[in-house]
Design a protein around this motif. Structure first.
Motif, PDB file in Angstrom:
ATOM      1  N   LEU A  27       0.838  -1.201   0.000  1.00  0.00           N
ATOM      2  CA  LEU A  27       0.000   0.000   0.000  1.00  0.00           C
ATOM      3  C   LEU A  27       0.875   1.254   0.000  1.00  0.00           C
ATOM      4  O   LEU A  27       0.669   2.156  -0.817  1.00  0.00           O
ATOM      5  N   VAL A  31       1.041   4.119  -3.068  1.00  0.00           N
ATOM      6  CA  VAL A  31       0.774   5.550  -2.892  1.00  0.00           C
ATOM      7  C   VAL A  31       2.006   6.368  -3.257  1.00  0.00           C
ATOM      8  O   VAL A  31       1.899   7.414  -3.900  1.00  0.00           O
ATOM      9  N   ALA A  39      -3.762   1.396  -4.724  1.00  0.00           N
ATOM     10  CA  ALA A  39      -3.921   1.803  -3.330  1.00  0.00           C
ATOM     11  C   ALA A  39      -5.347   1.536  -2.859  1.00  0.00           C
ATOM     12  O   ALA A  39      -5.564   1.012  -1.768  1.00  0.00           O
ATOM     13  N   ALA A  59       1.638   5.459   4.170  1.00  0.00           N
ATOM     14  CA  ALA A  59       0.831   5.758   2.984  1.00  0.00           C
ATOM     15  C   ALA A  59       0.193   7.137   3.108  1.00  0.00           C
ATOM     16  O   ALA A  59       0.115   7.891   2.126  1.00  0.00           O
ATOM     17  N   THR A  71      -7.246   9.817  -0.801  1.00  0.00           N
ATOM     18  CA  THR A  71      -6.542   8.754  -0.091  1.00  0.00           C
ATOM     19  C   THR A  71      -6.287   9.133   1.367  1.00  0.00           C
ATOM     20  O   THR A  71      -6.308   8.275   2.232  1.00  0.00           O
TER      21      THR A  71
END
Length: 72
Positions: A27, A31, A39, A59, A71
């Protein structure tokens, strides 16, 4: 006999922990690369979102760096 069972349990726990950490790093790496689709897949798979790269970067830190509010 008990020693073998305890050793097997400890090994299984270690492997599980290592696998979970590796998932979390996927992950963070996604990112970092700005691969937002990957992601999202990792987040949907419930990987460890608190995983850290060797230097401590998460992340969320990368998403913030890239100003990717979705995100964050």
């Amino acid at each position: 006999m008990h020693i073998r069972a305890l050793t097997a349990c400890a090994c299984l726990a270690a492997v599980t922990t290592i696998a979970a950490a590796a998932d979390g790093l996927r992950l963070v790496d996604a990112v970092e690369r700005q691969d937002w689709a990957a992601a999202r897949r990792f987040i949907d798979q419930r990987v460890d979102v608190n995983a850290r790269q060797a230097d401590g970067t998460t992340a969320v830190a990368w998403a913030s760096h890239w100003a990717h509010g979705e995100t964050i």
